[in-house]
Design a protein around this motif. Structure first.
Motif, PDB file in Angstrom:
ATOM      1  N   ARG A   6      -6.638  94.446  50.206  1.00 13.92           N
ATOM      2  CA  ARG A   6      -7.984  94.257  50.737  1.00 13.92           C
ATOM      3  C   ARG A   6      -8.555  95.565  51.291  1.00 13.92           C
ATOM      4  N   ASP A   7      -7.708  96.563  51.652  1.00 12.48           N
ATOM      5  CA  ASP A   7      -8.211  97.809  52.184  1.00 12.48           C
ATOM      6  C   ASP A   7      -8.674  98.743  51.077  1.00 12.48           C
ATOM      7  N   VAL A   8      -8.376  98.440  49.811  1.00  9.75           N
ATOM      8  CA  VAL A   8      -8.782  99.290  48.705  1.00  9.75           C
ATOM      9  C   VAL A   8     -10.076  98.777  48.075  1.00  9.75           C
ATOM     10  N   PHE A   9     -10.156  97.477  47.832  1.00  8.11           N
ATOM     11  CA  PHE A   9     -11.332  96.871  47.205  1.00  8.11           C
ATOM     12  C   PHE A   9     -11.995  95.893  48.161  1.00  8.11           C
ATOM     13  N   SER A 288     -27.616  99.949  33.733  1.00 10.53           N
ATOM     14  CA  SER A 288     -26.585  99.869  34.764  1.00 10.53           C
ATOM     15  C   SER A 288     -26.883  98.676  35.660  1.00 10.53           C
ATOM     16  N   LEU A 289     -25.868  97.807  35.838  1.00  9.72           N
ATOM     17  CA  LEU A 289     -26.016  96.589  36.625  1.00  9.72           C
ATOM     18  C   LEU A 289     -25.055  96.603  37.806  1.00  9.72           C
ATOM     19  N   SER A 290     -25.375  95.824  38.808  1.00  9.42           N
ATOM     20  CA  SER A 290     -24.499  95.688  39.970  1.00  9.42           C
ATOM     21  C   SER A 290     -23.856  94.308  39.979  1.00  9.42           C
ATOM     22  N   ASN A 291     -22.559  94.271  40.317  1.00 10.45           N
ATOM     23  CA  ASN A 291     -21.816  93.016  40.525  1.00 10.45           C
ATOM     24  C   ASN A 291     -21.708  92.151  39.276  1.00 10.45           C
ATOM     25  N   PHE A 292     -21.567  92.778  38.101  1.00  6.21           N
ATOM     26  CA  PHE A 292     -21.337  92.016  36.875  1.00  6.21           C
ATOM     27  C   PHE A 292     -20.090  92.553  36.178  1.00  6.21           C
ATOM     28  N   ASP A 293     -18.959  92.466  36.884  1.00  4.93           N
ATOM     29  CA  ASP A 293     -17.708  93.031  36.392  1.00  4.93           C
ATOM     30  C   ASP A 293     -17.022  92.149  35.364  1.00  4.93           C
ATOM     31  N   GLU A 320     -19.105  99.511  30.338  1.00  6.85           N
ATOM     32  CA  GLU A 320     -18.237 100.289  31.210  1.00  6.85           C
ATOM     33  C   GLU A 320     -18.324  99.684  32.596  1.00  6.85           C
ATOM     34  N   VAL A 321     -17.183  99.282  33.152  1.00  4.66           N
ATOM     35  CA  VAL A 321     -17.119  98.690  34.470  1.00  4.66           C
ATOM     36  C   VAL A 321     -16.309  99.615  35.381  1.00  4.66           C
ATOM     37  N   ASN A 322     -16.889  99.956  36.523  1.00  3.42           N
ATOM     38  CA  ASN A 322     -16.220 100.817  37.481  1.00  3.42           C
ATOM     39  C   ASN A 322     -15.843 100.028  38.719  1.00  3.42           C
ATOM     40  N   TYR A 323     -14.582 100.158  39.155  1.00  9.20           N
ATOM     41  CA  TYR A 323     -14.082  99.498  40.339  1.00  9.20           C
ATOM     42  C   TYR A 323     -13.625 100.571  41.322  1.00  9.20           C
ATOM     43  N   SER A 324     -14.081 100.474  42.565  1.00  5.60           N
ATOM     44  CA  SER A 324     -13.643 101.464  43.560  1.00  5.60           C
ATOM     45  C   SER A 324     -13.704 100.864  44.952  1.00  5.60           C
TER      46      SER A 324
END
Length: 324
Positions: A6-9, A288-293, A320-324
């Motif tokens: 939970r501290d990473v994502f 580019s979209l937000s919250n559509f992973d 392309e989906v980016n997770y950080s």
């Protein structure tokens, strides 16, 4: 990048990442990219010697993800791939994994002989070539009705992927592993965008588009405005159709197809559908979209932006989906 990190994502976006069945710790970020007719690619950035020790070339990587709680982890879109590149660095390291489609590109060369394939459905010939190194071809049962002919550029020494790509160039279909190791063949049928419920609606009102809005591109590589469909059982039974409007705008672009039927009406129906589908250039949009992973190839997106003359529905052909 385990489901408890939970501290990473963010708490609402949960992951389970493992290498060779062992939970992979200390992930900083990840990126998942995919386009049709190619492998999904997962790039992961991480820190710590413990994580680096788990990485090896050829290791099997699994990634599941979901939003809200652990029960939402998405098994039907699970990524399974093989580590192809590792880059250790003092501050952070990265590895890149590719799904099992990459094994088709790396396969030993095969001599594809005309006598083994002429008269066979292109769909099943491609499915046979996909049956390799653990790729699941159990869904590939539909068939296309388009038969292999001697004039097609399919024969000689090729990798499995080169042969498959040549089959799909003739069929005008697409392929991808969209979940685990399961190979899918699917039509790039723009008519589905009319009746299918959109996966996401993109507009100013929805407030889900970021960065520079919508960028469009016109591509004529798949254009067909003159088509000949010949019965594979009797070459004297055939149908030819043309679209003069398309030819006037883009020049003549012809296509020859052999189809397993002696019914002239059926041949005409095949010709009409292909001509109608490909008589205009392909217009693609990058946004580019937000919250559509969870978006996937083939999902329908409705785009309604001031920069477009009217709202349009399009199928996803890459992401392309980016997770950080």
């Amino acid at each position: 990048m385990s489901a408890t990190d939970r501290d990473v994502f963010p708490e609402t976006l949960l992951f389970n990442l493992s290498i060779d069945g062992i939970i992979f710790p200390n992930t900083v970020s990840a990126k998942l990219t995919h386009t049709f007719n190619s492998a999904r690619v997962l790039t992961v950035s991480f820190v710590g010697q413990e994580s680096l020790d788990l990485c090896r070339l050829g290791a099997e990587v699994e990634l599941s993800w979901g939003r809200g709680n652990l029960s939402n982890l998405i098994d039907d879109k699970k990524f399974i791939g093989i580590i192809k590149d590792i880059q250790p660095k003092p501050d952070f390291s990265t590895f890149t994994a590719m799904d099992f489609t990459t094994l088709l590109a790396e396969s030993q060369f095969v001599q594809f002989k005309p006598q083994d394939y002429i008269g066979e459905d292109l769909y099943f010939a491609a499915a046979k070539a996909c049956n390799y190194k653990g790729i699941d071809v159990s869904r590939l049962t539909r068939g296309s009705g388009l038969m292999i002919t001697k004039d097609m550029d399919l024969f000689g020494w090729k990798t499995r992927k080169e042969f498959i790509d040549a089959c799909f160039d003739e069929m005008k279909w697409r392929y991808a592993i969209r979940s685990g190791k399961v190979m899918d063949f699917f039509l790039s049928d723009e008519s589905n965008t009319v009746t299918s419920f959109p996966y996401v609606e993109v507009s100013i009102d929805e407030e889900n588009i970021i960065n520079s809005g919508v960028v469009s591109k016109i591509d004529t590589t798949r254009l067909i405005n003159a088509i000949t469909v010949v019965s594979s059982d009797d070459e004297d039974i055939y149908v030819q159709l043309e679209d003069s409007g398309s030819q006037k705008r883009y020049g003549v672009v012809s296509k020859f197809i052999s189809y397993k039927s002696k019914d002239r009406n059926e041949l005409e129906d095949v010709a009409y559908k292909l001509l109608n589908r490909f008589k205009e250039p392909t217009i693609s949009y990058t946004l580019s979209l937000s919250n559509f992973d969870n978006m996937d190839l083939g999902d329908i997106v409705e785009i309604d932006m001031p920069s477009l003359p009217k709202a349009t529905r399009e199928a996803v052909i890459g992401y392309e989906v980016n997770y950080s």
